[in-house]
Motif scaffolding. Structure first.
Motif, PDB file in Angstrom:
ATOM      1  N   PHE A 385      14.442 -22.135 -13.782  1.00 18.86           N
ATOM      2  CA  PHE A 385      13.123 -22.526 -13.265  1.00 18.86           C
ATOM      3  C   PHE A 385      13.223 -22.934 -11.796  1.00 18.86           C
ATOM      4  N   VAL A 386      14.210 -23.789 -11.470  1.00 16.95           N
ATOM      5  CA  VAL A 386      14.380 -24.239 -10.086  1.00 16.95           C
ATOM      6  C   VAL A 386      14.732 -23.069  -9.172  1.00 16.95           C
ATOM      7  N   ALA A 387      15.665 -22.212  -9.616  1.00 15.02           N
ATOM      8  CA  ALA A 387      16.065 -21.071  -8.806  1.00 15.02           C
ATOM      9  C   ALA A 387      14.899 -20.111  -8.601  1.00 15.02           C
ATOM     10  N   GLY A 388      14.080 -19.932  -9.646  1.00 13.62           N
ATOM     11  CA  GLY A 388      12.919 -19.069  -9.520  1.00 13.62           C
ATOM     12  C   GLY A 388      11.921 -19.588  -8.504  1.00 13.62           C
ATOM     13  N   LEU A 389      11.716 -20.898  -8.484  1.00 13.68           N
ATOM     14  CA  LEU A 389      10.808 -21.483  -7.495  1.00 13.68           C
ATOM     15  C   LEU A 389      11.341 -21.295  -6.076  1.00 13.68           C
ATOM     16  N   VAL A 391      13.164 -18.867  -4.852  1.00 14.45           N
ATOM     17  CA  VAL A 391      13.127 -17.486  -4.337  1.00 14.45           C
ATOM     18  C   VAL A 391      11.799 -16.798  -4.632  1.00 14.45           C
ATOM     19  N   GLY A 392      10.879 -17.518  -5.247  1.00 11.12           N
ATOM     20  CA  GLY A 392       9.566 -16.950  -5.499  1.00 11.12           C
ATOM     21  C   GLY A 392       9.508 -15.951  -6.628  1.00 11.12           C
ATOM     22  N   ARG A 393      10.385 -16.083  -7.627  1.00 10.05           N
ATOM     23  CA  ARG A 393      10.375 -15.170  -8.773  1.00 10.05           C
ATOM     24  C   ARG A 393       9.867 -15.885 -10.012  1.00 10.05           C
ATOM     25  N   THR A 394       9.302 -15.134 -10.931  1.00  8.80           N
ATOM     26  CA  THR A 394       8.866 -15.705 -12.199  1.00  8.80           C
ATOM     27  C   THR A 394      10.095 -16.118 -12.994  1.00  8.80           C
ATOM     28  N   PRO A 395      10.206 -17.377 -13.371  1.00  6.31           N
ATOM     29  CA  PRO A 395      11.410 -17.818 -14.093  1.00  6.31           C
ATOM     30  C   PRO A 395      11.509 -17.169 -15.475  1.00  6.31           C
ATOM     31  N   GLU A 396      12.625 -16.513 -15.725  1.00  2.00           N
ATOM     32  CA  GLU A 396      12.896 -15.905 -17.029  1.00  2.00           C
ATOM     33  C   GLU A 396      14.353 -16.156 -17.382  1.00  2.00           C
ATOM     34  N   TYR A 397      14.587 -16.449 -18.652  1.00  2.00           N
ATOM     35  CA  TYR A 397      15.961 -16.609 -19.136  1.00  2.00           C
ATOM     36  C   TYR A 397      16.139 -15.733 -20.360  1.00  2.00           C
ATOM     37  N   LEU A 398      17.033 -14.758 -20.253  1.00  2.00           N
ATOM     38  CA  LEU A 398      17.279 -13.780 -21.317  1.00  2.00           C
ATOM     39  C   LEU A 398      15.994 -13.055 -21.708  1.00  2.00           C
ATOM     40  N   GLY A 399      15.179 -12.783 -20.710  1.00  2.00           N
ATOM     41  CA  GLY A 399      13.942 -12.053 -20.935  1.00  2.00           C
ATOM     42  C   GLY A 399      12.787 -12.904 -21.399  1.00  2.00           C
ATOM     43  N   LYS A 400      12.997 -14.198 -21.596  1.00  2.00           N
ATOM     44  CA  LYS A 400      11.925 -15.085 -22.069  1.00  2.00           C
ATOM     45  C   LYS A 400      11.355 -15.876 -20.889  1.00  2.00           C
ATOM     46  N   ARG A 401      10.047 -15.804 -20.731  1.00  2.00           N
ATOM     47  CA  ARG A 401       9.374 -16.451 -19.605  1.00  2.00           C
ATOM     48  C   ARG A 401       9.401 -17.972 -19.776  1.00  2.00           C
ATOM     49  N   PHE A 520      25.042 -18.517 -10.360  1.00  5.98           N
ATOM     50  CA  PHE A 520      24.221 -19.256 -11.321  1.00  5.98           C
ATOM     51  C   PHE A 520      25.018 -20.390 -11.959  1.00  5.98           C
ATOM     52  N   VAL A 521      26.311 -20.169 -12.163  1.00  6.73           N
ATOM     53  CA  VAL A 521      27.172 -21.250 -12.657  1.00  6.73           C
ATOM     54  C   VAL A 521      27.133 -22.421 -11.684  1.00  6.73           C
ATOM     55  N   GLY A 522      27.191 -22.131 -10.394  1.00  9.47           N
ATOM     56  CA  GLY A 522      27.111 -23.181  -9.386  1.00  9.47           C
ATOM     57  C   GLY A 522      25.796 -23.935  -9.437  1.00  9.47           C
ATOM     58  N   VAL A 523      24.700 -23.204  -9.666  1.00 10.24           N
ATOM     59  CA  VAL A 523      23.393 -23.856  -9.781  1.00 10.24           C
ATOM     60  C   VAL A 523      23.371 -24.792 -10.987  1.00 10.24           C
ATOM     61  N   MET A 524      23.902 -24.340 -12.120  1.00 14.50           N
ATOM     62  CA  MET A 524      23.914 -25.191 -13.315  1.00 14.50           C
ATOM     63  C   MET A 524      24.754 -26.441 -13.107  1.00 14.50           C
TER      64      MET A 524
END
Length: 550
Positions: A385-389, A391-401, A520-524
């Motif tokens: 969610f944070v990374a999506g905000l 870069v301006g992308r819709t947050p999705e994890y494993l295809g789930k919004r 992404f590991v670094g972000v987590m």
């Protein structure tokens, strides 16, 4: 042994053993929870209990089953303690007083195993076996079941909202995972000298001319599930520092391995169930970074103090030494286990601070059986969610919004533990009798209280030795923290599972954020540290950090 390179041998053995079992055990657990077939024993249990193994549950039904099972467990365990003096194998022990019985019942049902009593002096052998050891199994199975339900929600491709069947997940976890491993582990502990008997306490003359009572009990069978299920409650007050529970260096190695093996391997199970093992590797890498950073701090802090070449040995066993003891301490505080083979109150201020912070991170690296996985998945969801905000992308994890509803549930999950810790510590410091429970005054005494509520709210169960928790206030308030710290996160995790299970997965596009790469590991890692370290920084400054500066 601690001051030389040989102190690292047990650590290397444990890491090698975890590497060897990671893939086969992770794959096996994935098959357990995806199989359509039941064993003969399972079918018999379903028939006796009236469970329909083919029935599918949405999240509210799954959550109500978890809560109902846990409430009944608390009531039964409470009553068992209150009448234990009238049951077999009492050996002269009486009933546990009400507030302590309440605390213990909640503690073991929530997989916390906080103990405000000496096990060998308060609980009968029947209560230990039929009450505490049973809850060690089923509370661990509940945590694994909830984690698998959340994974199913993410993996669901039908959009029907189904996340499984709690009673089937519970039964399979017990019969196919916990019991077989515990049986082998108990035999191995017995070969090392852990006791397993029904003997009454025996009196022996000491060298000084006094008398000492040596208790017996079915210790090995309880010890193995204590570690395997990340429970932590010891048969004896000295816990895994007691030679009847943890006799040798190799039994110490086995116990640390048991603590870590299921939480670590569940990341592989996750990858298999979502059909992308790279996702499991990403979670494992995040856990490993946090774990080894903590271990480096604790080991360095403890090795640089005390006798030359030996490190800080106060509160530690010479059988094990500084490095293995530090590894055990980090393992137990990062997995919500709470077992100890050394006493954390005697650690250096910086080392003790790190152990408290391990729990404040939410015990996600690798975390408790099940709870570590669903806790880390919440971190992954927030990271997306944070990374999506950013870069301006819709947050999705494993295809789930991840929309407003999903991030609200994840945020509520993450706020529960800090609220419980800070409220408990704040109220306790204002009560006049709290000082009587503290091992000392000043920053270290404050750390006693912070550690207690952090441990309870995270369902860990370890404590700073010397903290007198057997008072009505602490027995009741810590039990409330344990109960809310266990079941509120479970409810929000299952609500998230239900929300994801209603979505059909979206196809990955060029704009989809990769969640399996090192970035992404670094972000987590960053999100986990921000949520834990910054949230509790003022509290840590008042306690262990001030003590370290002094």
């Amino acid at each position: 042994m601690s001051g030389t390179w040989t102190g690292w041998i047990p650590v290397a053995v444990i890491l090698l053993a975890l590497a060897l079992v990671y893939v086969p055990l992770g794959n096996y657990m994935a098959r357990v929870f995806s199989s359509e077939h039941d064993t003969a024993v399972e079918r018999a249990l379903y028939k006796i209990t009236g469970v329909n193994p083919k029935g599918k549950q949405h999240w509210m039904k799954y959550a109500s089953s978890v809560l109902a099972f846990s409430v009944v467990s608390i009531v039964v365990l409470y009553l068992l303690q209150r009448v234990q003096g009238h049951l077999p194998l009492a050996h002269g022990m009486g009933a546990v007083h009400p507030d302590q019985a309440w605390n213990t019942a909640v503690s073991f049902v929530t997989n916390t195993n906080w103990q405000s009593y000496s096990g060998e002096e308060a609980m009968t052998q029947l209560t230990q076996m039929a009450g505490l050891a049973v809850q060690n199994f089923v509370s661990a199975a509940v945590g694994i079941s909830v984690a698998i339900a959340l994974v199913r929600g993410l993996a669901n491709r039908e959009g029907d909202g189904v996340i499984g069947n709690f009673w089937v997940d519970l039964t399979r976890t017990l019969m196919r995972i916990l019991l077989p491993i515990a049986l082998v582990g108990a035999v191995l502990l017995i070969t090392q000298g852990a006791i397993q008997n029904f003997n009454a306490p025996q009196s022996f003359s000491t060298i000084a001319g006094g008398q000492q009572s040596i208790p017996g009990g079915a210790v090995a069978s309880q010890e193995v599930i204590k570690e395997l299920g990340t429970n932590g409650g010891g048969y004896f007050n000295a816990n895994s520092a007691h030679p009847y529970e943890n006799p040798t260096m190799w039994s110490n190695v086995l116990e640390i391995f048991l603590i870590l093996v299921i939480p670590v391997s569940l990341t592989r199970t996750f990858g298999k169930l979502v059909r992308d093992v790279r996702q499991g590797w990403a979670l494992l890498a995040t856990m490993a970074v946090l774990f080894f950073a903590s271990f480096a701090v604790v080991a360095a802090s403890e090795s640089s103090l005390g006798i030359p070449g030996g490190g800080a040995m106060e509160g530690k066993e010479y059988r094990f030494g500084v490095i293995p003891s530090s590894f055990f301490a980090v393992s137990t505080t990062m997995t919500s286990t709470g077992a100890v083979d050394s006493f954390h109150s005697s650690y250096s201020p910086l080392g003790g601070c790190m152990l408290i912070l391990d729990m404040m991170l939410g015990e996600i690296s690798p975390g408790g059986v099940g709870s570590g996985l669903y806790g880390m998945l919440i971190i992954a969801i927030l990271s997306v969610f944070v990374a999506g905000l950013m870069v301006g992308r819709t947050p999705e994890y494993l295809g789930k919004r991840i929309g407003i509803s999903e991030i609200t549930k994840a945020s509520m999950y993450l706020l529960i533990m800090p609220a419980l810790v800070l409220a408990g510590v704040g109220i306790s410091t204002m009560l006049p009798n709290t000082r009587d429970s503290m091992s000392t005054t000043g920053p270290h005494g404050f750390s006693d209280i912070v550690y207690a509520y952090t441990s309870a709210s995270n369902n860990n169960g370890s404590a700073f030795a010397g903290f007198g928790a057997d008072t009505p206030w602490f027995n009741i308030s810590l039990a409330v923290a344990m109960m809310l710290g266990r079941f509120l996160p479970i409810i929000f995790a299952l609500a998230l599972a239900g929300a994801f299970a209603k979505q059909r997965p979206a196809e990955a596009t060029a704009g989809t954020l990769p969640t399996h790469r090192p970035q992404f590991v670094g972000v987590m890692v960053g999100i986990a540290l921000i949520l834990g370290a910054l949230t509790f920084l003022p509290t840590l400054v008042l306690g262990p950090l001030t003590e370290a500066l002094q």
